[in-house]
Design a protein around this motif. Structure first.
Motif, short mmCIF file in Angstrom:
data_model
loop_
_atom_site.label_atom_id
_atom_site.label_comp_id
_atom_site.label_asym_id
_atom_site.label_seq_id
_atom_site.Cartn_x
_atom_site.Cartn_y
_atom_site.Cartn_z
N LEU A 87 -1.38 53.30 -116.37
CA LEU A 87 -1.22 54.66 -115.60
C LEU A 87 -0.99 55.76 -116.60
N LEU A 88 0.15 55.98 -117.27
CA LEU A 88 0.31 57.13 -117.84
C LEU A 88 -0.64 57.47 -118.76
N GLU A 89 -1.28 56.59 -119.66
CA GLU A 89 -2.28 56.82 -120.34
C GLU A 89 -3.52 57.18 -119.82
N GLN A 90 -3.98 57.21 -118.56
CA GLN A 90 -5.01 57.71 -117.87
C GLN A 90 -5.06 59.10 -117.24
N ASP A 91 -6.15 59.50 -117.23
CA ASP A 91 -6.59 61.03 -116.81
C ASP A 91 -6.53 60.85 -115.27
N PHE A 429 9.98 61.98 -122.29
CA PHE A 429 8.53 61.76 -122.71
C PHE A 429 7.73 61.51 -121.01
N ILE A 430 8.29 60.49 -120.32
CA ILE A 430 7.81 60.26 -119.18
C ILE A 430 7.73 61.36 -118.11
N GLN A 431 8.84 62.33 -118.06
CA GLN A 431 9.00 63.56 -117.50
C GLN A 431 7.78 64.39 -117.69
#
Length: 516
Positions: A87-91, A429-431
């Motif tokens: 998820l986080l790596e996707q746009d 970083f997540i934020q």
């Protein structure tokens, strides 16, 4: 205050971008969020029993934050942190360009001289245009071409997350949200001044215009989406602040209020000014040919933005007030504050999308235009002639505000939350990733719109004294724009995805009619 259907739509849109989940573990933060860990029972009531009295106290936003907090257990290996590579790596944004728009001055109703005055004339023309489907990009007219509503990994992860606190058909909901379109209405009074001196014809045109844009679903799609959300609500004890109205009248009133604030943009103001100076090379009973120069002066400005039927969405890069650690600390002690803060954050993400897609220009966005024009009358009788108009215009570069998302480096996501020592750093970083995913950055950008080509031909039919009917065919083409400098740091310029921020070339072909 009761929250309308639109609130749930906004939450789902934003959840698509902020869905950070992984396989449930049996460890979580204590309420101080100081990156120490506390053993919990083998059965975690917050997650394994979503319909228990405890879990009913957690609205979706609170459950989401609780879920994020579970990403720092000391005994979880990198392979178990599913969100890092799914998820986080996707746009979530597939594109960030604003829609192409044809200027009011470039519509064929205003091409042909209203009259050839003996001395001078001042006229006003009423004009209205409705576009039921505004193109997001090239010939794509639905929101799924702009946001990742068809990303199967995203759908699966969000579906797993939502299943923790209710039964909601995420694939169907995302499919319905992907059908959202933009419609536009524009009305104008065109002020038109003309003066003929010898063989020269001078003209000045500028409109006073009202422009409205809104997100739109048809009635059937609205009913299906509303049904899915009401079933979801019925399965959960969602706090009253997010409850759908109980009767149809209240429901419609609440949705209209939400739509006016977040789903509709409107403005009224003065448009750009077009000046043409043409010389009559041929002027006889059979043919009139007039050619010369044109200039478009960027005089457009808004008298009033929003407040009539919609709102005004500012294009800016202000970071939202979102502190993940502080919100996690309040999950247990003040869940209502968490719910309000998270809802405001997600609604802000929707407003950011509206600022890019619904805020349209009255003119050419501050660009001067220079070029050539040609008018031609071919007479067949005193009641019929054919009119032809052609323009070549080059729009000079100017600075505009444009939206950008950052390029993501997969290496940045390796090793997240693998040690207690890195927990606080990882949360920061997540934020930052949540904010950057939901809130594209806005940079002042030097835009080169390039060339505009316009051609129209029409039968001009005399229907009554002082009354003429135009029936014709029109072509309009705009070159793909190019980018110059960005007002940003070197690092920001490197990270900004310019490839999905550019407007494409645009082409319009249509039949038209006008009564003068």
């Amino acid at each position: 205050m009761k929250r309308p259907l639109g609130l749930h739509i906004a939450l789902l849109l934003a959840l698509c971008a902020a869905g950070l989940t992984h396989s449930p573990a049996i460890l979580t933060f204590d309420t101080q969020i100081d990156c120490e860990y506390e053993e919990l029972p083998d059965i975690d009531p917050y997650f394994n029993h979503p319909i228990s009295p405890i879990s009913q106290n957690f609205a979706p936003a609170q459950t989401f934050l609780r879920y994020v907090a579970r990403n720092c257990p000391p005994d979880v290996t990198p392979g178990e942190i599913a969100f890092a590579d799914t998820l986080l790596e996707q746009d979530v944004y597939q594109r960030t360009n604003p829609p192409n728009q044809r200027a009011i001055l470039d519509y064929p109703a205003f091409y042909f001289p209203y009259c050839r005055p003996d001395n001078w004339s001042l006229t006003g023309q009423l004009w209205y245009n409705q576009t039921p489907k505004v193109a997001f990009y090239e010939d794509e007219f639905s929101l799924r071409s702009y946001l990742s509503f068809e990303n199967q990994n995203l759908i699966n992860e969000i579906d797993d997350f939502v299943s923790l606190f209710g039964n909601l058909n995420i694939p169907k909901v995302f499919s319905l949200l992907g059908d959202i379109e933009i419609e536009e209405r524009r009305a104008a009074i065109m002020g038109w001044w003309a003066h003929e001196r010898g063989k020269w014809l001078l003209q000045i045109k500028t409109p006073i215009a009202y422009i409205e844009r809104n997100f739109q679903l048809n009635d059937q799609e609205k009913a299906q989406l509303e049904s899915e959300l009401e079933l979801f609500q019925a399965d959960n004890d969602i706090p009253s602040g997010a409850t759908l109205p109980l009767n149809e009248k209240e429901k419609q009133k609440a949705f209209d209020e939400f739509a006016k604030k977040h789903l509709i943009s409107d403005k009224v103001g003065l448009g750009d000014t077009r000046f043409t100076a043409g010389y009559s090379f041929i002027d006889n009973n059979a043919l009139w040919v007039n050619a010369g120069f044109l200039a478009t002066i960027p005089t457009a400005f808004a008298f009033k933005r929003g407040g009539m039927y919609g709102s005004y969405f500012k294009k800016n890069s202000d970071n939202p007030p979102f502190d993940l650690v502080a919100l996690l600390d309040l999950v247990i002690t003040d869940p209502a504050a968490v719910q309000d803060a998270t809802t405001d954050f997600l609604i802000g993400a929707l407003d950011k999308l509206s600022a890019n897609l619904l805020e349209s220009e009255i003119g050419n966005g501050g660009h001067f235009g220079v070029g050539f024009c040609l008018d031609n009358y071919l007479f067949f009788s005193h009641k019929l002639r054919f009119d032809t108009h052609a323009e070549f215009e080059y729009l000079l570069p100017a600075v505009e505000k444009r939206f950008y998302i950052n390029k993501k480096n997969p290496n940045d996501f390796i090793g997240l939350n693998t040690t207690p020592a890195s927990c606080e750093q990882d949360l920061q970083f997540i934020q930052q990733q949540i904010i950057e995913t939901l809130y594209p950055r806005v940079y002042d950008t030097l835009i080169f719109p390039g060339v505009l080509l316009k051609f129209s031909t029409a039968a001009n039919i005399w229907v009554a004294p002082r009354s003429h009917l135009l029936l014709g065919y029109d072509l309009w083409w705009q070159q793909q724009e190019m980018f110059g400098r960005l007002t940003a740091s070197t690092r920001q310029q490197i990270l900004a995805r310019k490839d999905i921020a550019r407007k494409p070339a645009a082409f319009q072909s249509k039949f038209f009619g006008a009564l003068t």
